[in-house]
Structures are given as structure tokens and as C-alpha cells.
Design a protein around this motif. Structure first.
Motif, PDB file in Angstrom:
ATOM      1  N   TYR A  47      11.195   0.443   1.356  1.00 43.88           N
ATOM      2  CA  TYR A  47      10.071  -0.470   1.622  1.00 43.88           C
ATOM      3  C   TYR A  47      10.342  -1.858   1.045  1.00 43.88           C
ATOM      4  O   TYR A  47      10.020  -2.875   1.658  1.00 43.88           O
ATOM      5  CB  TYR A  47       8.762   0.083   1.057  1.00 43.88           C
ATOM      6  N   ILE A  48      10.931  -1.903  -0.127  1.00 41.50           N
ATOM      7  CA  ILE A  48      11.246  -3.193  -0.750  1.00 41.50           C
ATOM      8  C   ILE A  48      12.336  -3.910   0.032  1.00 41.50           C
ATOM      9  O   ILE A  48      12.227  -5.114   0.318  1.00 41.50           O
ATOM     10  CB  ILE A  48      11.622  -3.005  -2.231  1.00 41.50           C
ATOM     11  N   ILE A  49      13.374  -3.192   0.408  1.00 39.85           N
ATOM     12  CA  ILE A  49      14.468  -3.788   1.183  1.00 39.85           C
ATOM     13  C   ILE A  49      13.943  -4.341   2.505  1.00 39.85           C
ATOM     14  O   ILE A  49      14.251  -5.475   2.881  1.00 39.85           O
ATOM     15  CB  ILE A  49      15.595  -2.749   1.414  1.00 39.85           C
ATOM     16  N   ASP A  50      13.144  -3.556   3.203  1.00 38.45           N
ATOM     17  CA  ASP A  50      12.594  -4.005   4.485  1.00 38.45           C
ATOM     18  C   ASP A  50      11.641  -5.175   4.306  1.00 38.45           C
ATOM     19  O   ASP A  50      11.694  -6.153   5.055  1.00 38.45           O
ATOM     20  CB  ASP A  50      11.859  -2.859   5.195  1.00 38.45           C
ATOM     21  N   GLY A  51      10.771  -5.064   3.318  1.00 38.44           N
ATOM     22  CA  GLY A  51       9.744  -6.082   3.123  1.00 38.44           C
ATOM     23  C   GLY A  51      10.283  -7.434   2.703  1.00 38.44           C
ATOM     24  O   GLY A  51       9.794  -8.483   3.136  1.00 38.44           O
ATOM     25  N   PHE A  52      11.302  -7.420   1.866  1.00 37.21           N
ATOM     26  CA  PHE A  52      11.881  -8.671   1.388  1.00 37.21           C
ATOM     27  C   PHE A  52      13.121  -9.079   2.186  1.00 37.21           C
ATOM     28  O   PHE A  52      13.832 -10.011   1.810  1.00 37.21           O
ATOM     29  CB  PHE A  52      12.221  -8.575  -0.104  1.00 37.21           C
ATOM     30  N   ILE A  53      13.349  -8.370   3.286  1.00 35.06           N
ATOM     31  CA  ILE A  53      14.444  -8.664   4.210  1.00 35.06           C
ATOM     32  C   ILE A  53      15.774  -8.803   3.462  1.00 35.06           C
ATOM     33  O   ILE A  53      16.479  -9.798   3.551  1.00 35.06           O
ATOM     34  CB  ILE A  53      14.140  -9.905   5.086  1.00 35.06           C
ATOM     35  N   MET A  54      16.073  -7.786   2.697  1.00 36.32           N
ATOM     36  CA  MET A  54      17.353  -7.713   1.992  1.00 36.32           C
ATOM     37  C   MET A  54      18.379  -7.127   2.961  1.00 36.32           C
ATOM     38  O   MET A  54      18.019  -6.670   4.042  1.00 36.32           O
ATOM     39  CB  MET A  54      17.222  -6.829   0.747  1.00 36.32           C
ATOM     40  N   GLU A  99      13.290  11.305  -3.088  1.00 38.07           N
ATOM     41  CA  GLU A  99      12.587  10.728  -1.938  1.00 38.07           C
ATOM     42  C   GLU A  99      11.679   9.576  -2.352  1.00 38.07           C
ATOM     43  O   GLU A  99      11.589   8.558  -1.651  1.00 38.07           O
ATOM     44  CB  GLU A  99      11.788  11.805  -1.194  1.00 38.07           C
ATOM     45  N   THR A 100      11.021   9.710  -3.480  1.00 37.86           N
ATOM     46  CA  THR A 100      10.135   8.648  -3.952  1.00 37.86           C
ATOM     47  C   THR A 100      10.912   7.380  -4.253  1.00 37.86           C
ATOM     48  O   THR A 100      10.554   6.291  -3.792  1.00 37.86           O
ATOM     49  CB  THR A 100       9.358   9.115  -5.207  1.00 37.86           C
ATOM     50  N   VAL A 101      11.989   7.512  -5.006  1.00 34.12           N
ATOM     51  CA  VAL A 101      12.800   6.342  -5.382  1.00 34.12           C
ATOM     52  C   VAL A 101      13.396   5.676  -4.139  1.00 34.12           C
ATOM     53  O   VAL A 101      13.373   4.456  -4.013  1.00 34.12           O
ATOM     54  CB  VAL A 101      13.896   6.757  -6.391  1.00 34.12           C
ATOM     55  N   THR A 102      13.908   6.475  -3.212  1.00 33.70           N
ATOM     56  CA  THR A 102      14.532   5.885  -2.026  1.00 33.70           C
ATOM     57  C   THR A 102      13.495   5.325  -1.049  1.00 33.70           C
ATOM     58  O   THR A 102      13.747   4.300  -0.417  1.00 33.70           O
ATOM     59  CB  THR A 102      15.469   6.879  -1.322  1.00 33.70           C
ATOM     60  N   GLU A 144       0.832  -1.205   0.000  1.00 31.95           N
ATOM     61  CA  GLU A 144       0.000   0.000   0.000  1.00 31.95           C
ATOM     62  C   GLU A 144       0.865   1.252   0.000  1.00 31.95           C
ATOM     63  O   GLU A 144       0.623   2.188  -0.773  1.00 31.95           O
ATOM     64  CB  GLU A 144      -0.951   0.018   1.214  1.00 31.95           C
ATOM     65  N   GLN A 145       1.874   1.279   0.867  1.00 32.22           N
ATOM     66  CA  GLN A 145       2.744   2.452   0.941  1.00 32.22           C
ATOM     67  C   GLN A 145       3.629   2.573  -0.302  1.00 32.22           C
ATOM     68  O   GLN A 145       3.912   3.685  -0.757  1.00 32.22           O
ATOM     69  CB  GLN A 145       3.596   2.414   2.206  1.00 32.22           C
ATOM     70  N   ILE A 146       4.041   1.444  -0.843  1.00 32.27           N
ATOM     71  CA  ILE A 146       4.803   1.484  -2.094  1.00 32.27           C
ATOM     72  C   ILE A 146       3.929   2.073  -3.196  1.00 32.27           C
ATOM     73  O   ILE A 146       4.363   2.947  -3.949  1.00 32.27           O
ATOM     74  CB  ILE A 146       5.324   0.081  -2.474  1.00 32.27           C
ATOM     75  N   ALA A 147       2.683   1.630  -3.276  1.00 30.99           N
ATOM     76  CA  ALA A 147       1.759   2.115  -4.312  1.00 30.99           C
ATOM     77  C   ALA A 147       1.509   3.613  -4.182  1.00 30.99           C
ATOM     78  O   ALA A 147       1.475   4.334  -5.191  1.00 30.99           O
ATOM     79  CB  ALA A 147       0.443   1.347  -4.243  1.00 30.99           C
ATOM     80  N   VAL A 148       1.363   4.100  -2.964  1.00 27.32           N
ATOM     81  CA  VAL A 148       1.143   5.532  -2.737  1.00 27.32           C
ATOM     82  C   VAL A 148       2.323   6.336  -3.285  1.00 27.32           C
ATOM     83  O   VAL A 148       2.148   7.357  -3.957  1.00 27.32           O
ATOM     84  CB  VAL A 148       0.940   5.825  -1.232  1.00 27.32           C
ATOM     85  N   ARG A 149       3.518   5.850  -3.025  1.00 24.00           N
ATOM     86  CA  ARG A 149       4.697   6.558  -3.493  1.00 24.00           C
ATOM     87  C   ARG A 149       4.864   6.450  -5.008  1.00 24.00           C
ATOM     88  O   ARG A 149       5.238   7.411  -5.664  1.00 24.00           O
ATOM     89  CB  ARG A 149       5.931   6.058  -2.750  1.00 24.00           C
TER      90      ARG A 149
END
Length: 139
Positions: free
Chosen positions: A57-64, A49-52, A7-12
Motif C-alpha cells: 500500500y505504501i509503495i503504490d500510494g507513494f508511487i515508489m 501478510e500484514t507487513v507485505t 484506511e486499509q493501511i490502518a486496518v492492517r
């Protein structure tokens, strides 16, 4: 199990459409006015800010692996195939603008059209699409 805050990724990612539109308009109508210079700064800052944010969110979500800098966010997401490799150099140039935009704004050349203003107008929509495809593939 991963928890990816889609959801937060989509908003950004939705913000990319307006940022792109602003960058395109600035590129087409550039005359170097103060107002255009300030608008360009803000559009570039929002792009950073959008790209980062999306990358974080991707790094945190996929535990990279943990990112230690804005550049690291681009490196990690690039290594993980979130976006095509040919986007990485431009995205790296973009995130390196954060310090001048946020901390050294008094030195920013407002009367000049920054080269990334034109380049990002086509790259950001492709970044958005790449992220959406990555999420579909991985989730």
C-alpha cells in the motif's frame, strides 16, 4: 498528488496487536503441541501478510518503484525510510518464511518454537509505530 490508502493501511496495522499478543503467548507457554505449532504457523503467516500488505500500500500510494517480490517490498520500503534500518534484516527473515509457510507447510517443524516467534513480539509493534510516523511525516 499521492493517493495513499491510509484506511486499509490502518486496518492492517491494527491486526499487529493481536498477532503480537499471540506470538507473546506462544513464546511464554511453548510446549510444542500440535495446536501450538499450528497457531505459530498462522501467526507467522499473518505477520508476513500484514507487513507485505502495508508495504505494498505504501509503495503504490507513494508511487515508489514496483516491487517484484516480497523481499523487494522490504528493500523498497526500507530504502524509503518507512522503518529504521535495523529492522530490515528481521523483516527480510520474516518475508522469507512465506514460501515455507504457504508452499512447503508439510515440511514445517511444528514442534519447534521458531526464533522469529519471540523476536517479532517486540519488532511488530515497533514496525507499526514506524509506519504510522512515516505516514504522518509524509502526508
Amino acid at each position: 498528488m499521492y493517493y495513499v490508502n491510509v484506511e486499509q493501511i490502518a486496518v492492517r496495522l491494527q491486526a499487529i496487536d493481536e498477532i503480537t499478543k499471540a506470538l507473546q503467548e506462544l513464546s511464554r507457554q511453548w510446549q510444542g503441541s500440535l495446536l501450538q505449532g499450528l497457531a505459530q504457523e498462522r501467526a507467522l503467516h499473518l505477520a508476513v501478510e500484514t507487513v507485505t500488505d502495508v508495504g505494498s500500500y505504501i509503495i503504490d500510494g507513494f508511487i515508489m518503484r514496483d516491487a517484484s517480490s516480497y523481499e523487494d517490498i522490504i528493500d523498497i520500503t526500507g530504502e524509503e525510510g518507512v522503518f529504521p534500518a535495523d529492522m530490515q534484516p528481521t523483516l527480510m527473515k520474516l518475508v522469507k518464511l512465506r514460501k515455507p509457510l504457504v508452499q512447503q507447510y508439510f515440511e514445517w517443524q511444528r514442534a519447534e518454537l521458531h526464533p522469529l516467534t519471540t523476536e517479532l513480539a517486540s519488532l511488530l509493534p515497533a514496525f507499526k509505530e514506524a509506519v504510522e510516523q512515516y505516514l504522518k511525516r509524509e502526508l
